[in-house]
Design an enzyme around this catalytic site. Structure first.
Site, mmCIF file in Angstrom:
data_model
loop_
_atom_site.group_PDB
_atom_site.id
_atom_site.type_symbol
_atom_site.label_atom_id
_atom_site.label_comp_id
_atom_site.label_asym_id
_atom_site.label_seq_id
_atom_site.Cartn_x
_atom_site.Cartn_y
_atom_site.Cartn_z
ATOM 1 N N ARG A 111 24.118 25.422 -39.391
ATOM 2 C CA ARG A 111 23.075 25.205 -39.507
ATOM 3 C C ARG A 111 22.194 26.243 -38.179
ATOM 4 O O ARG A 111 23.536 26.180 -37.067
ATOM 5 C CB ARG A 111 23.018 23.583 -38.306
ATOM 6 C CG ARG A 111 21.817 23.738 -39.578
ATOM 7 C CD ARG A 111 22.111 21.695 -38.561
ATOM 8 N NE ARG A 111 21.382 20.931 -37.776
ATOM 9 C CZ ARG A 111 21.306 19.827 -37.453
ATOM 10 N NH1 ARG A 111 21.775 18.819 -37.930
ATOM 11 N NH2 ARG A 111 20.588 19.575 -36.357
ATOM 12 N N LYS A 158 25.300 10.517 -36.374
ATOM 13 C CA LYS A 158 24.157 9.564 -36.728
ATOM 14 C C LYS A 158 24.009 9.915 -38.184
ATOM 15 O O LYS A 158 24.333 8.921 -39.153
ATOM 16 C CB LYS A 158 22.824 9.922 -36.401
ATOM 17 C CG LYS A 158 22.773 10.070 -34.671
ATOM 18 C CD LYS A 158 21.827 10.327 -34.217
ATOM 19 C CE LYS A 158 21.028 11.576 -33.930
ATOM 20 N NZ LYS A 158 22.072 12.457 -33.633
ATOM 21 N N ARG A 205 30.936 22.844 -37.909
ATOM 22 C CA ARG A 205 30.027 22.261 -39.042
ATOM 23 C C ARG A 205 29.157 23.022 -39.683
ATOM 24 O O ARG A 205 29.119 23.803 -39.046
ATOM 25 C CB ARG A 205 29.028 20.926 -38.406
ATOM 26 C CG ARG A 205 27.903 20.517 -39.781
ATOM 27 C CD ARG A 205 26.556 19.985 -38.721
ATOM 28 N NE ARG A 205 25.643 20.010 -37.735
ATOM 29 C CZ ARG A 205 25.357 18.799 -37.432
ATOM 30 N NH1 ARG A 205 25.193 18.508 -37.792
ATOM 31 N NH2 ARG A 205 24.428 19.805 -37.097
ATOM 32 N N ARG A 232 20.879 21.534 -26.734
ATOM 33 C CA ARG A 232 20.779 20.465 -27.358
ATOM 34 C C ARG A 232 20.457 19.381 -26.499
ATOM 35 O O ARG A 232 20.603 18.023 -26.517
ATOM 36 C CB ARG A 232 21.002 20.704 -29.106
ATOM 37 C CG ARG A 232 20.303 21.950 -30.154
ATOM 38 C CD ARG A 232 20.825 21.775 -30.935
ATOM 39 N NE ARG A 232 21.013 20.837 -31.965
ATOM 40 C CZ ARG A 232 22.408 20.824 -32.879
ATOM 41 N NH1 ARG A 232 22.290 21.222 -33.102
ATOM 42 N NH2 ARG A 232 21.898 19.036 -33.566
ATOM 43 N N ARG A 254 13.374 10.131 -29.627
ATOM 44 C CA ARG A 254 14.096 10.512 -28.652
ATOM 45 C C ARG A 254 13.412 10.788 -27.275
ATOM 46 O O ARG A 254 13.944 11.494 -26.206
ATOM 47 C CB ARG A 254 14.089 12.046 -29.711
ATOM 48 C CG ARG A 254 15.404 12.285 -30.381
ATOM 49 C CD ARG A 254 14.781 13.786 -30.767
ATOM 50 N NE ARG A 254 16.111 14.496 -30.770
ATOM 51 C CZ ARG A 254 16.906 14.905 -31.828
ATOM 52 N NH1 ARG A 254 16.655 13.492 -32.994
ATOM 53 N NH2 ARG A 254 18.137 15.558 -32.308
HETATM 54 P P1 AP5 Z 1 26.471 14.660 -37.877
HETATM 55 O O1 AP5 Z 1 26.550 13.467 -38.306
HETATM 56 O O2 AP5 Z 1 25.762 15.109 -38.209
HETATM 57 O O3 AP5 Z 1 25.968 14.636 -36.531
HETATM 58 P P2 AP5 Z 1 25.047 13.719 -35.863
HETATM 59 O O4 AP5 Z 1 24.479 12.890 -34.668
HETATM 60 O O5 AP5 Z 1 23.355 13.307 -37.688
HETATM 61 O O6 AP5 Z 1 23.850 15.046 -35.431
HETATM 62 P P3 AP5 Z 1 23.137 16.217 -35.977
HETATM 63 O O7 AP5 Z 1 23.371 17.751 -35.616
HETATM 64 O O8 AP5 Z 1 22.151 16.228 -36.705
HETATM 65 O O9 AP5 Z 1 22.053 15.247 -34.527
HETATM 66 P P4 AP5 Z 1 20.606 16.150 -33.792
HETATM 67 O O10 AP5 Z 1 20.211 14.631 -32.613
HETATM 68 O O11 AP5 Z 1 20.606 16.876 -32.685
HETATM 69 O O12 AP5 Z 1 20.092 16.764 -35.197
HETATM 70 P P5 AP5 Z 1 18.521 16.493 -35.723
HETATM 71 O O13 AP5 Z 1 18.537 16.894 -37.227
HETATM 72 O O14 AP5 Z 1 17.908 15.292 -35.946
HETATM 73 O O15 AP5 Z 1 27.820 14.699 -37.939
HETATM 74 C C1 AP5 Z 1 28.421 16.158 -37.228
HETATM 75 C C2 AP5 Z 1 29.528 16.765 -37.530
HETATM 76 O O16 AP5 Z 1 30.398 15.669 -37.263
HETATM 77 C C3 AP5 Z 1 29.713 16.644 -39.080
HETATM 78 O O17 AP5 Z 1 30.358 18.136 -39.526
HETATM 79 C C4 AP5 Z 1 30.465 15.581 -39.538
HETATM 80 O O18 AP5 Z 1 31.386 15.140 -40.472
HETATM 81 C C5 AP5 Z 1 31.062 15.189 -38.102
HETATM 82 N N1 AP5 Z 1 31.419 13.839 -37.756
HETATM 83 C C6 AP5 Z 1 30.902 13.288 -37.643
HETATM 84 N N2 AP5 Z 1 31.719 11.877 -37.333
HETATM 85 C C7 AP5 Z 1 32.703 12.076 -37.421
HETATM 86 C C8 AP5 Z 1 33.988 11.574 -37.083
HETATM 87 N N3 AP5 Z 1 34.089 10.207 -36.922
HETATM 88 N N4 AP5 Z 1 35.132 12.188 -36.492
HETATM 89 C C9 AP5 Z 1 35.394 13.765 -37.026
HETATM 90 N N5 AP5 Z 1 33.896 14.526 -37.725
HETATM 91 C C10 AP5 Z 1 32.939 13.482 -37.488
HETATM 92 O O19 AP5 Z 1 17.551 17.267 -34.626
HETATM 93 C C11 AP5 Z 1 17.521 18.714 -34.973
HETATM 94 C C12 AP5 Z 1 16.452 18.936 -34.523
HETATM 95 O O20 AP5 Z 1 15.426 18.631 -35.510
HETATM 96 C C13 AP5 Z 1 15.755 18.366 -32.242
HETATM 97 O O21 AP5 Z 1 16.924 19.278 -32.074
HETATM 98 C C14 AP5 Z 1 14.814 18.768 -32.408
HETATM 99 O O22 AP5 Z 1 14.565 20.288 -32.901
HETATM 100 C C15 AP5 Z 1 14.599 18.131 -33.929
HETATM 101 N N6 AP5 Z 1 14.036 16.616 -33.307
HETATM 102 C C16 AP5 Z 1 14.195 16.422 -34.648
HETATM 103 N N7 AP5 Z 1 13.790 14.899 -34.166
HETATM 104 C C17 AP5 Z 1 13.107 14.302 -33.413
HETATM 105 C C18 AP5 Z 1 12.205 14.265 -33.168
HETATM 106 N N8 AP5 Z 1 12.414 12.614 -33.006
HETATM 107 N N9 AP5 Z 1 11.733 14.445 -31.519
HETATM 108 C C19 AP5 Z 1 11.584 15.904 -31.650
HETATM 109 N N10 AP5 Z 1 11.867 16.163 -31.898
HETATM 110 C C20 AP5 Z 1 13.121 16.376 -33.306
#
Ligand code: AP5
Length: 221
Positions: A160, A13, A127, A171, A88
């Protein structure tokens, strides 16, 4: 265009949001990034959120909704925005609809990135990011020239906190239990466009562009 980028942790994402920001000049609203900034700043919100995020659980709906409400009313969201990591839960999605209705907006399309669990674990566990400038790396897919060192500024790379193995497992479980039901929710609203999140980053970008440029009406079941 108001877009929701949807998918499990590690589905890409954040990676794809960056591309959409640059191509369409609309801001990314990442609740994860906003919460991590609050943690880094040691604000009252950050202090409260840290242990929840480190465990892989979700921060309360009220808190994230407050963050999104404030951010979405900024002038730079007038011509559109990309929501990354929000909504979410179904209550978050219902609140988003109400919030957008109040400001005479709506979600135009939802892009759901589909990636299998083994690949998600591989992506999250590998990552890394620069501790100084934040540049992103991956130990297998995008490794630095010198191990554990940023190519751009020479600072150390870090993992991270929530990419530790046990937290990743939780997660993914939380996603299955609390978030994945949103796919049916968005499908019923006729907004869901599923794309394969596996392949090169450029291939996935091309799929997303074709959906956006069809105005969300393309045939992407
Ligand atoms: P990346 O692009 O970083 O993936 P992502 O989907 O953004 O992953 P996140 O870990 O950031 O998502 P998340 O939803 O768990 O975290 P968030 O920060 O929202 O890619 C991942 C890796 O893969 C990278 O190394 C990238 O280079 C690689 N990659 C990407 N595309 C690729 C490809 N095509 N081929 C190969 N490699 C590739 O949330 C974190 C925490 O915050 C949650 O756990 C929760 O506690 C809290 N939180 C956030 N939002 C909410 C909400 N709305 N409600 C409640 N709690 C929330």
């Amino acid at each position: 265009m108001n877009i929701v980028l949807f998918g499990p942790p590690g589905s890409g994402k954040g990676t794809q949001a960056q591309f959409i920001v640059e191509r369409y000049n609309i801001p990314q609203i990442s609740t994860g990034d906003m919460l991590r900034s609050a943690v880094k700043a040691k604000s009252p919100l950050g202090l409260m959120a840290k242990s929840i995020m480190d465990s892989g659980a979700l921060v309360s709906d009220d808190i994230v909704l407050g963050l999104v409400k404030e951010r979405i009313s900024n002038d730079d969201c007038q011509n559109g925005f990309i929501l990354d990591g929000f909504p979410r839960t179904i209550p978050q999605a219902d609140s988003l609809s109400e919030l957008l209705l109040d400001i005479k907006k709506s979600v135009d399309l939802v892009v759901s990135l589909e990636v299998d669990t083994i690949e998600l674990i591989r992506r999250l566990s590998g990552r890394r990011a620069c501790s100084a400038c934040g540049k992103g790396y991956h130990v297998l897919y995008n490794s630095p020239k010198v191990a554990d060192t940023c190519d751009a500024c020479g600072a150390a790379l870090v993992q991270r906190a929530d990419d530790a193995e046990e937290t990743v497992t939780n997660r993914l479980k939380v996603y299955d239990e609390q978030t994945s039901a949103l796919k049916s929710y968005f499908k019923e609203l006729g907004l869901l466009h599923s794309v394969s999140g596996t392949g090169t980053i450029a291939e996935i970008q091309a799929s997303i562009v074709s959906i956006i440029e069809a105005g969300g009406t393309g045939d992407h079941p």
